[in-house]
Design a protein around this motif. Structure first.
Motif, PDB file in Angstrom:
ATOM      1  N   LYS A 219       6.267 -31.398  22.748  1.00  0.00           N
ATOM      2  CA  LYS A 219       5.922 -32.292  21.853  1.00  0.00           C
ATOM      3  C   LYS A 219       5.044 -31.452  20.978  1.00  0.00           C
ATOM      4  N   THR A 220       4.518 -30.417  21.348  1.00  0.00           N
ATOM      5  CA  THR A 220       3.639 -29.567  20.794  1.00  0.00           C
ATOM      6  C   THR A 220       4.174 -29.011  19.525  1.00  0.00           C
ATOM      7  N   LYS A 221       3.904 -28.898  18.479  1.00  0.00           N
ATOM      8  CA  LYS A 221       4.244 -28.021  17.314  1.00  0.00           C
ATOM      9  C   LYS A 221       3.846 -26.659  17.543  1.00  0.00           C
TER      10      LYS A 221
ATOM     11  N   CYS B  81      -1.685 -32.273  26.567  1.00  0.00           N
ATOM     12  CA  CYS B  81      -1.307 -32.843  25.380  1.00  0.00           C
ATOM     13  C   CYS B  81      -1.481 -32.071  24.281  1.00  0.00           C
TER      14      CYS B  81
ATOM     15  N   LYS C  49      -4.756 -37.094  11.493  1.00  0.00           N
ATOM     16  CA  LYS C  49      -4.795 -37.466  12.956  1.00  0.00           C
ATOM     17  C   LYS C  49      -6.455 -37.546  13.521  1.00  0.00           C
TER      18      LYS C  49
ATOM     19  N   ASP D 214      -1.420 -30.882  20.427  1.00  0.00           N
ATOM     20  CA  ASP D 214      -0.782 -31.236  19.286  1.00  0.00           C
ATOM     21  C   ASP D 214      -0.186 -29.945  18.662  1.00  0.00           C
ATOM     22  N   ILE D 215      -0.889 -28.940  18.705  1.00  0.00           N
ATOM     23  CA  ILE D 215      -0.497 -27.778  18.052  1.00  0.00           C
ATOM     24  C   ILE D 215      -0.682 -26.715  18.619  1.00  0.00           C
TER      25      ILE D 215
ATOM     26  N   LEU E  62      -7.063 -34.288  16.921  1.00  0.00           N
ATOM     27  CA  LEU E  62      -6.402 -33.390  17.032  1.00  0.00           C
ATOM     28  C   LEU E  62      -6.308 -32.369  17.911  1.00  0.00           C
ATOM     29  N   LYS E  63      -5.612 -31.953  18.905  1.00  0.00           N
ATOM     30  CA  LYS E  63      -5.972 -30.890  19.861  1.00  0.00           C
ATOM     31  C   LYS E  63      -5.143 -29.789  19.380  1.00  0.00           C
TER      32      LYS E  63
ATOM     33  N   GLN F 209      -1.461 -30.307   8.990  1.00  0.00           N
ATOM     34  CA  GLN F 209      -1.275 -31.993   8.614  1.00  0.00           C
ATOM     35  C   GLN F 209       0.205 -32.237   8.725  1.00  0.00           C
TER      36      GLN F 209
END
Length: 356
Positions: free
Chosen positions: A109-111, A86, A6, A88-89, A9-10, A355
């Motif tokens: 939505k964050t992992k 926003c 991606k 991501d992880i 990626l944040k 990933q």
């Protein structure tokens, strides 16, 4: 370099502070390494800035959002930040930030990934923290454990979403010099977990046979005064040096002879890994949660001793002092950890997780 799937990626890392211990050192090492990736934006969420912090790369965005260990309010602030940016992880490092992150993990939505950095069975936390850990940890999406023993402590469901990854050895460590001053060195916070009283008692026995040796202890903590008093009681105060907290501890210990660790329990001890990577012969306790045993093949790249046994530790230290060839062989094997636990090798494992 890795190839992430991606773009942009944040990733946010959460850690209480950036000074003092292995979890903090790991967090900074990880943040700095991830910041080298052009496809990743790194955020670091901590408490307020303190003195003697580990050095952080300039392109990392730091947010001092954690305040006074107020779990609910910290979780709300972190939740709002993860939503607004926003992310991501999000990766938690340490018991408190793990609890904050798990509590914040509501319709995100964050992992969310939490990292176990100590022995969960023996970690010196309150009963309230143990209860909160039991209730909140299942709300993480993924788990990273430092040892197999840590992983096995938790439920089968958590283990199914868990990975075992050892800590990376930071780049730029100096090599142990050939000078080999008659010094035994230890590195770590002066906390009960490290069992420095056992080390002082072991050193007293070593000093009886090898009076030319001194003990240097790098680290600071609430037990310092008591340890200094114990050294006086053992009549070794003139041969024990409390160096305090030093950002350049590795450079200052590079001319010493033997590295020791007397802990009652650990996760994957950074100080031990770094000493091995420098080329030290090491004498360490075979403590839970199994970190030393996963790193050391006894008598090949280090010597394992019984937890809480000063006599056993003293005997192993004396053995190395009196057997130069064995000591050199152990040191040569120890340094091979640079090949198996360097940043690139360890982060290959992390990138597989990131990933998903």
């Amino acid at each position: 370099m890795s190839t992430l799937k991606k773009e942009g990626l944040k990733i946010a890392l959460l850690c209480g502070s950036l000074c003092g211990g292995g979890a903090e050192r790991f967090t900074v090492t990880m943040a700095n390494r991830l910041s080298k990736e052009k496809k990743i934006c790194i955020y670091l969420i901590t408490e307020n800035i303190k003195e003697n912090e580990y050095s952080l790369a300039e392109n990392i965005t730091r947010e001092c959002l954690l305040q006074d260990k107020r779990l609910i309010s910290d979780a709300v602030v972190v939740y709002k930040f993860l939503m607004r940016e926003c992310i991501d992880i999000a990766i938690g490092v340490g018991i408190y930030t793990n609890l904050v992150l798990c509590l914040a993990n509501f319709r995100l939505k964050t992992k969310v990934i939490i990292c176990e950095t100590n022995d969960p069975k023996n970690d010196a936390i309150s009963w309230k923290s143990r209860l909160m850990r039991k209730l909140l940890y299942p709300h993480s999406d993924y788990y990273v454990f430092q040892t197999q023993e840590e992983k096995q402590y938790y439920s089968k469901k958590m283990q199914q979403r868990g990975f075992v990854i050892h800590n990376p050895i930071k780049d730029g460590l100096p090599l142990k010099s050939d000078i080999c001053n008659k010094e035994i060195v230890a590195l770590g916070r002066l906390y009960p977990q490290k069992n420095y009283p056992m080390l002082l008692n072991a050193f007293r026995l070593v000093h009886e046979k090898h009076s030319e040796y001194i003990l240097r202890i790098f680290g600071e903590g609430r037990e310092r005064m008591g340890l200094e008093e114990l050294a006086v009681q053992l009549k070794i105060q003139d041969f024990v040096v409390f160096e305090g907290f030093c950002l350049d501890a590795h450079e200052k210990m590079a001319d010493s002879d033997i590295f020791v660790m007397s802990s009652d329990f650990e996760g994957m001890p950074n100080a031990l890994m770094e000493a091995m990577a420098m080329g030290f012969p090491v004498v360490v306790t075979d403590c839970p949660a199994g970190g030393p045993a996963e790193l050391i093949e006894n008598k090949k790249n280090g010597l394992l001793v019984k937890v809480g046994d000063p006599v056993d530790m003293a005997e192993k230290i004396n053995f190395l002092i009196e057997n130069t060839e064995v000591k050199h062989s152990i040191a040569q094997n120890a340094i091979l950890i640079r090949e198996t636990h360097g940043e690139e090798e360890i982060f290959k494992q992390w990138f597989k997780i990131l990933q998903f």
